[in-house]
Design an enzyme around this catalytic site. Structure first.
Site, PDB file in Angstrom:
ATOM      1  N   HIS A 165      57.075  69.824  43.762  1.00  0.00           N
ATOM      2  CA  HIS A 165      58.161  70.624  44.350  1.00  0.00           C
ATOM      3  C   HIS A 165      57.683  71.818  45.164  1.00  0.00           C
ATOM      4  O   HIS A 165      58.425  72.318  46.013  1.00  0.00           O
ATOM      5  CB  HIS A 165      59.097  71.161  43.255  1.00  0.00           C
ATOM      6  CG  HIS A 165      59.869  70.097  42.548  1.00  0.00           C
ATOM      7  ND1 HIS A 165      60.652  69.182  43.212  1.00  0.00           N
ATOM      8  CD2 HIS A 165      59.977  69.791  41.229  1.00  0.00           C
ATOM      9  CE1 HIS A 165      61.211  68.363  42.332  1.00  0.00           C
ATOM     10  NE2 HIS A 165      60.813  68.712  41.118  1.00  0.00           N
TER      11      HIS A 165
HETATM   12 ZN   LIG Z   1      60.644  65.713  37.653  1.00  0.00          ZN
END
Ligand SMILES: [Zn+2]
Length: 390
Positions: free
Chosen positions: A132
């Site tokens: 992320h």
């Molecule tokens: Zn995840």
């Protein structure tokens, strides 16, 4: 002499990446995965795995392959503070030494990548897969994006990279990081962004510029399990990889799509993970001369994470996979219980406790049609003839 069949990167220093006892992300479940892999390999096949057990903190120049300089400064300052500050909008706090801990995970990915490029055999970095983090910001428990740094490093060495992400969350940091790159094929299976963080990863997000048609996003509604994952995986992954002809494959092997996960609502089983591992390994032999790097990722139920990652390591190393009912080693179970303060699982896999799945053949047709339109490719059913006379 028996040749090693895979490389595995693990050092207990990866446990330094620790947001504290009340945060859902913990490297301890990955540590137990690495321990389990080691304990089942050791007696039988001591040479099937080359372990990398000493991993440095990645140099700033290495982090710069993907991350912005001012963001590195920001994390370094926060890392030197005794008190916690938030590194993103809310899920990713700093902790003392967080810069070094996150940068060591990055070096683990770099070491794994270099291993597979050099030795042309799979390399496994179960502590990594922090997909992320963006170039200039932390996100979703990810301070630095180890897997994106490794992809960038492979590209700098002139390689074309196929990145496959089976984490329950969309791998937004990697996908947007290489959104305009024609040298990165990105295929991401995840829970639908309307129902789960980070809210992105729809089929129409297919890349831009040189990257147009090279980013495949496959969102699943909550409750989808093996029947959806494997149906779409079998139809599109081999076809996309054969068209793209990568030099190296990177698999982000998050385990939070496993049934019963604490944060996500998909229902994959260990059997589906094993099929994917074998398929990707076979594709690496066919397409990249064996160059395959596999990382961990999310996963918030230690009993699933540890066992699935250990099994993945066994498959990558060419070992036989124990039967689901086979008992886990007693010493490992004791360590598990001591680590988590709960009873350890007894055998390699449990009987799944599944809710009804919303997956249907209509849903498969709809999703594959969306992907075909976005990517400009055709994904016929196996055995189906292409083109119709009428
Ligand atoms: Zn995840």
């Amino acid at each position: 002499m028996t040749r090693a069949h895979a490389g595995v990167v693990w050092t207990d220093r990866f446990l330094d990446y620790d947001f504290g006892p009340f945060h859902p992300f913990s490297e301890r479940s990955r540590a137990l995965g690495a321990r389990l892999l080691r304990s089942v390999l050791a007696p039988e096949h001591p040479t099937r795995v080359t372990w990398t057990e000493s991993v440095k903190v990645a140099a700033r120049d290495t982090l710069r392959f993907f991350h912005a300089s001012d963001y590195l400064d920001f994390v370094e300052r926060a890392s030197g503070l005794a008190k916690e500050v938030l590194l993103d909008a809310g899920d990713t706090p700093s902790f003392p030494g967080c810069y070094e801990a996150a940068a060591r995970l990055v070096q683990g990915a770099v070491d794994a990548l270099d291993f597979t490029l050099e030795h042309r055999m799979p390399a496994f970095h179960p502590a990594g897969g922090l997909h992320h983090a963006h170039s200039g910001r932390a996100s979703g428990f990810c301070i630095f994006n180890d897997v994106a740094v490794a992809v960038a490093r492979a590209m700098r060495a002139g390689h074309r990279v196929a990145y496959i992400d089976i984490d329950a969350h969309h791998g937004d940091g990697v996908m947007y990081g290489f959104y305009e790159s024609g040298r990165v094929l990105d295929i991401d299976f995840h829970q639908d962004g309307r129902t789960l963080f980070p809210g992105t990863g729809f089929p129409n997000e297919a890349g831009q510029g040189d990257g147009a048609g090279l980013k495949a996003n496959i969102p699943f509604l909550p409750g989808v399990g093996d029947e959806g994952l494997l149906a779409v995986f079998r139809r599109i992954v081999p076809a996309l990889l054969r068209n793209f002809r990568p030099d190296v494959i990177v698999l982000q092997h998050g385990v939070d799509g496993h049934w019963g996960d604490e944060l996500a609502s998909l229902q994959y089983s260990p059997a589906a993970y094993a099929e994917i591992d074998r398929t990707v390994l076979t594709l690496s032999h066919e397409l990249t001369g064996g160059r395959l790097m596999v990382t961990g990722g999310g996963g918030y139920r230690a009993e699933s994470v540890s066992r699935v990652l250990a099994r993945a390591g066994l498959i990558l190393a060419g070992g036989s996979v124990p039967d689901s009912a086979a008992h886990l080693p007693a010493a490992w179970r004791e360590e598990y219980a001591a680590t988590f303060g709960t009873q350890a699982p007894i055998s390699w896999a449990d009987t799944p406790e599944l809710a009804p799945s919303p997956w249907t053949h209509d849903e498969e047709r709809r999703l594959v049609a969306q992907l075909e339109a976005a990517l400009g490719e055709r994904f016929p059913l196996a055995g189906a003839t292409t083109g119709s006379p009428t």
